[in-house]
Design an enzyme around this catalytic site. Structure first.
Site, PDB file in Angstrom:
ATOM      1  N   ASP A 199     -15.923 -43.784  23.193  1.00  0.00           N
ATOM      2  CA  ASP A 199     -17.228 -43.152  23.042  1.00  0.00           C
ATOM      3  C   ASP A 199     -18.027 -43.279  24.338  1.00  0.00           C
ATOM      4  O   ASP A 199     -18.593 -42.306  24.856  1.00  0.00           O
ATOM      5  CB  ASP A 199     -17.966 -43.821  21.884  1.00  0.00           C
ATOM      6  N   ASP A 250     -14.800 -52.562  31.145  1.00  0.00           N
ATOM      7  CA  ASP A 250     -15.891 -52.626  32.107  1.00  0.00           C
ATOM      8  C   ASP A 250     -15.421 -52.212  33.499  1.00  0.00           C
ATOM      9  O   ASP A 250     -16.118 -51.493  34.224  1.00  0.00           O
ATOM     10  CB  ASP A 250     -16.530 -54.015  32.123  1.00  0.00           C
ATOM     11  N   ASP A 271     -18.371 -40.200  27.673  1.00  0.00           N
ATOM     12  CA  ASP A 271     -19.670 -39.675  28.085  1.00  0.00           C
ATOM     13  C   ASP A 271     -19.917 -39.944  29.571  1.00  0.00           C
ATOM     14  O   ASP A 271     -20.502 -39.104  30.273  1.00  0.00           O
ATOM     15  CB  ASP A 271     -20.785 -40.287  27.246  1.00  0.00           C
ATOM     16  N   LYS A 310     -10.303 -54.670  26.094  1.00  0.00           N
ATOM     17  CA  LYS A 310     -10.849 -55.932  26.591  1.00  0.00           C
ATOM     18  C   LYS A 310      -9.959 -57.061  26.100  1.00  0.00           C
ATOM     19  O   LYS A 310     -10.374 -57.946  25.340  1.00  0.00           O
ATOM     20  CB  LYS A 310     -12.287 -56.111  26.127  1.00  0.00           C
ATOM     21  N   TYR A 351     -16.304 -48.740  14.427  1.00  0.00           N
ATOM     22  CA  TYR A 351     -17.133 -47.808  13.668  1.00  0.00           C
ATOM     23  C   TYR A 351     -16.729 -47.730  12.201  1.00  0.00           C
ATOM     24  O   TYR A 351     -17.498 -47.248  11.365  1.00  0.00           O
ATOM     25  CB  TYR A 351     -17.062 -46.408  14.291  1.00  0.00           C
TER      26      TYR A 351
END
Length: 368
Positions: free
Chosen positions: A251, A227, A255, A194, A143
């Site tokens: 992020d 994942d 959620d 990852k 970001y």
């Protein structure tokens, strides 16, 4: 002598002012029944600041935030400002505050209250008793990395670029927050990245491993690909204690974890900066539910996430553990026996307004 703490309130847009009003009532209750004294300042952010000043946050407001002992934030954004230039969108005010305050560790607790286990999207037996802390690095990663932007290629087509960047120091500082929290919980940290396909993820794994060996040998460290972590959260969420991860994965995963609890309207967050020599640290507290423009002004928004964010503020910024615990216990009792706002309503339970939910919390506090 009692020290006065400066608290900046930024209600923002949408349901922000409605839920902030209920948190202010709880803050007044705390101040009236303790030796704590708060100098409360309120200002504009997001779309409200765009309407008033043409920018999503002014330099003066940022200066107030930096000078305050803590910031309690509401929400920003809404369709009214969808057409403003990207660089002055309401969310840009939130990003600037985070960056200028240098608050890098976002704490998102996901706790399932017993009374809400049936409201989860998972089977009650998978989530009852769930208590996860996600620590998300907040001011680095993709970001904020450079280069970034949209460029026009020689053939006239365009390419969007965002860069995932992390340094050793950035990883270590958020890692220390996660390990310190784990020491007060179950002493287990799962570091998520990852590393199999991203060099930044490989560095993240290496740094976390070295940090645990050097400074936190008493805390168990495991590693998981992002994942797989998402899949495991949906399959067996109670296997986790503290999850630490970068900005993008944090992020998404926070959620996902939020929905395990039954409602975004229930979850608070705290974002902490580095400790100063005097023991204080920059801190920013907010509910994670967003501005919810579809219900703004209807008086039906759930204020509990904002109230629980205040509880985190009292705990982490003002060392008022008793007051924070009292608020959290009051919320739990309200959920068990009072009416509920529409987002967490269930058949046979009365639906109540935002203000009535605030009334219920205050009534439980008064009964203690």
């Amino acid at each position: 002598m009692t020290t006065t703490k400066t608290l900046l309130l930024l209600p923002g847009d949408g349901i922000g002012p409605e839920v902030m009003a209920q948190a202010k009532r709880v803050l007044d209750w705390v101040q009236a029944r303790s030796e704590a004294r708060f100098e409360v300042i309120e200002d504009l952010v997001g779309g409200a600041a765009i309407d008033a000043h043409g920018v999503p946050v002014t330099d003066a407001t940022v200066a107030k935030a930096i000078a305050a002992d803590a910031v309690l934030f509401g929400s920003v954004g809404g369709p009214k400002w969808d057409s403003v230039p990207f660089e002055i969108r309401p969310e840009a005010g939130l990003l600037r505050l985070r960056k200028d305050l240098a608050v890098f560790a976002n704490l998102r607790p996901a706790k399932v209250f017993d009374a809400l286990a049936e409201a989860s999207s998972l089977k009650p037996e998978l989530v009852r008793g769930l208590d996860i802390m996600i620590v998300r690095e907040l001011i680095g990663g993709i970001y904020f990395g450079e280069p970034r932007g949209i460029e026009t290629l020689p053939d006239g087509s365009q390419r969007g670029v965002n860069t995932e960047v992390y340094t050793t120091a950035e990883i270590q500082r958020v890692g220390r927050v996660a390990f310190d929290l784990a020491r007060k919980r179950q002493k287990r940290v799962c570091s998520v990245e990852k590393a199999n396909v991203m060099e930044s993820g490989l560095l993240w794994r290496q740094v976390m491993t070295g940090l645990q060996k050097a400074e936190y040998p008493d805390v168990q460290l495991t590693h998981m690909y992002a994942d797989n972590c998402a899949m495991q959260l949906a399959k067996n969420p109670k296997q986790f204690d503290v999850i630490v991860t970068g900005n993008l994965f944090g992020d998404i995963l926070s959620d996902l974890t939020a929905m395990l609890t039954g409602s975004l309207g229930m979850l608070p967050s705290a974002t902490l900066g580095a400790l100063k020599a005097d023991g204080s640290r920059p801190a920013f507290y907010e509910p994670i539910h967003g501005s919810a423009p579809d219900i703004a002004g209807k008086g039906v928004a759930n204020p509990l996430a904002q109230i629980l964010s205040l509880a985190l503020l009292l705990r982490y910024s003002f060392d008022m553990e008793a007051a924070a615990a009292s608020i959290e216990a009051a919320v739990e009792r309200v959920l068990a026996k009072a009416g509920r706002t529409p987002d967490i309503a269930e058949p046979g339970r009365a639906q109540i307004s935002t203000t009535q939910m605030g009334d219920a919390v205050l009534a439980e506090l008064a009964a203690t």
